[in-house]
Design an enzyme around this catalytic site. Sequence first.
Site, short mmCIF file in Angstrom:
data_model
loop_
_atom_site.label_atom_id
_atom_site.label_comp_id
_atom_site.label_asym_id
_atom_site.label_seq_id
_atom_site.Cartn_x
_atom_site.Cartn_y
_atom_site.Cartn_z
N ASP A 30 0.84 -1.20 0.00
CA ASP A 30 0.00 0.00 0.00
C ASP A 30 0.88 1.26 0.00
O ASP A 30 0.36 2.37 -0.07
CB ASP A 30 -0.98 0.00 1.18
CG ASP A 30 -0.28 -0.06 2.52
OD1 ASP A 30 0.95 -0.27 2.56
OD2 ASP A 30 -0.97 0.09 3.54
N ASP A 49 -0.82 -6.20 -0.03
CA ASP A 49 -1.21 -5.51 1.20
C ASP A 49 -2.72 -5.31 1.23
O ASP A 49 -3.32 -4.89 0.24
CB ASP A 49 -0.55 -4.11 1.24
CG ASP A 49 0.61 -4.03 2.21
OD1 ASP A 49 0.81 -4.96 3.02
OD2 ASP A 49 1.33 -3.00 2.15
N GLU A 57 -1.09 -7.95 13.42
CA GLU A 57 -0.20 -7.82 14.55
C GLU A 57 -1.04 -7.82 15.82
O GLU A 57 -2.24 -7.64 15.79
CB GLU A 57 0.59 -6.51 14.49
CG GLU A 57 -0.18 -5.34 15.07
CD GLU A 57 0.66 -4.08 15.14
OE1 GLU A 57 1.15 -3.79 16.24
OE2 GLU A 57 0.81 -3.43 14.12
N GLU A 99 9.20 -3.87 10.66
CA GLU A 99 9.51 -2.55 10.09
C GLU A 99 9.96 -1.56 11.16
O GLU A 99 9.27 -1.37 12.17
CB GLU A 99 8.26 -2.02 9.36
CG GLU A 99 8.48 -0.67 8.72
CD GLU A 99 7.42 -0.29 7.69
OE1 GLU A 99 6.68 -1.17 7.22
OE2 GLU A 99 7.33 0.91 7.37
N1 LIG Z 1 8.96 5.37 -0.23
C1 LIG Z 1 8.56 4.67 0.83
N2 LIG Z 1 9.44 3.83 1.44
C2 LIG Z 1 9.07 3.10 2.54
O1 LIG Z 1 9.89 2.33 3.05
C3 LIG Z 1 7.74 3.24 3.01
C4 LIG Z 1 6.86 4.09 2.32
N3 LIG Z 1 7.28 4.80 1.26
N4 LIG Z 1 5.55 4.20 2.70
C5 LIG Z 1 5.04 3.27 3.64
C6 LIG Z 1 6.01 3.02 4.69
C7 LIG Z 1 6.30 4.27 5.49
N5 LIG Z 1 7.68 4.07 5.83
C8 LIG Z 1 8.48 4.98 6.49
C9 LIG Z 1 8.47 6.30 6.14
C10 LIG Z 1 9.29 7.21 6.76
C11 LIG Z 1 10.12 6.81 7.80
C12 LIG Z 1 10.97 7.84 8.46
O2 LIG Z 1 11.45 8.73 7.83
N6 LIG Z 1 11.18 7.73 9.78
C13 LIG Z 1 12.03 8.65 10.51
C14 LIG Z 1 11.25 9.29 11.65
C15 LIG Z 1 10.34 10.33 11.18
C16 LIG Z 1 9.53 10.95 12.31
O3 LIG Z 1 9.95 10.88 13.45
O4 LIG Z 1 8.48 11.51 12.02
C17 LIG Z 1 13.20 7.90 11.10
O5 LIG Z 1 14.09 8.57 11.57
O6 LIG Z 1 13.22 6.67 11.03
C18 LIG Z 1 10.14 5.47 8.17
C19 LIG Z 1 9.32 4.55 7.51
C20 LIG Z 1 8.17 2.82 5.31
N7 LIG Z 1 7.30 2.59 4.17
C1 LIG Z 2 7.30 -1.23 3.29
C2 LIG Z 2 6.56 -2.51 3.02
C3 LIG Z 2 6.82 -3.57 4.04
C4 LIG Z 2 5.08 -2.26 2.88
O1 LIG Z 2 4.25 -2.62 3.65
C5 LIG Z 2 4.66 -1.47 1.69
O2 LIG Z 2 5.47 -1.28 0.76
O3 LIG Z 2 3.49 -1.07 1.65
MG LIG Z 3 2.35 -1.64 3.41
#
Ligand SMILES: Nc1nc(=O)c2c([nH]1)NC[C@@H]1CN(c3ccc(C(=O)N[C@@H](CCC(=O)O)C(=O)O)cc3)CN21
Ligand SMILES: CC(C)C(=O)C(=O)O
Ligand SMILES: [Mg+2]
Length: 336
Positions: free
Chosen positions: A61, A100, A135, A206
Amino acid sequence: MSSKPRDVVYGGPKPPVERFTLRKLAAKYRRGERITMVTAYDYPSAVHVDLAGVDVCLVGDSAAMVVHGHDTTLPITLEEMLSHFRAVARGASRPLLIGDLPFGSYERDPAQAIETATRIMKEGGMDAVKARSLEGGSPARVRAARALVDAGVAVMGHVGLTPQSISVLGGFRPQGRSHDEAADIVERALALQDAGCFSGAFFVLECVPAAVAAATTAALRVPTIGIGAGGACSGQVLVYHDLLGFTQHPHHAAVTPKFCKRYANVGEVITGALAAFREEVENGSFPSVAFSPYELREGDAARFAAALRERGLGEAATAVEELEGGEKSGGGAASS
Ligand SMILES: Nc1nc(=O)c2c([nH]1)NC[C@@H]1CN(c3ccc(C(=O)N[C@@H](CCC(=O)O)C(=O)O)cc3)CN21
Ligand SMILES: CC(C)C(=O)C(=O)O
Ligand SMILES: [Mg+2]
């Protein structure tokens, strides 16, 4: 360039290949070999994932974000996901296909989960489904997961950061950083596994500390596929666009997590090629003769010009004569 034969015949016949089944995945896990998973959303990305020999293709998704340009995964609908599932199923022959369950399509009760999951398999051509709702060890969750398995649907769990819960979590933040939260993640995964729901299936882990992923992986008898979860998982998954470096667009850059490694800068290649096309059209060098393949029948150019002149279309007739008589170089054609 385009004189090179294509590696892939789009829509053409494909050699028979053996699907990477859940059984094969379980066997790979038991042999201690790492499992690979990459997302795909359409026919060409599915072909790429397949050709690269990746084991599992997740139609995530995350499409909501990387394909549709939303800020979160919440807005994408089941109908939109079904369109992605079908396109990927046409393109990927070998990888195990996981779809998903989109937000709002399965949470109400087990009946809704079964209805959605079976559509994803029947209409979308997926082999299994994944959901963050699976989960948590609460009886309702276990019931939902077991109901799916009873209905013949292989299910993949998703623990740690579950982006569909962003409204509750308040952001895409790493999970399980305190000892009790960390223990909770292991407990949840175990509860579902021990409910018998995941025989042969597996989990996405994740955005959790590597130690939490290592503990969960060691505690489970089924594979864990990590994303932002360190190297101790049974396998790894990345989002297609992140891995390929589609991400120089400001929107993509803003949502690309820091755990993503870029293996290419495809975005740069794409904008470079598009700019080259624009330039060549604007300066008249495209299309050259080599890319102007259609010709009037032998001798028909003169008759065509005469017919145009008869109708008083002198300029049109001259255009025909100039092109047919002269250098036929694409460059000269753009006179008016
Ligand atoms: N392009 C993309 N890649 C992904 O891996 C992904 C998506 N989209 N969309 C669905 C989810 C969302 N995901 C994400 C998106 C952003 C962070 C991120 O930047 N986290 C920061 C913290 C941000 C905060 O505190 O607001 C970090 O430091 O890990 C982590 C997972 C992983 N998944
Ligand atoms: C980041 C992966 C695990 C996912 O759920 C997605 O791509 O939607
Ligand atoms: Mg997903």
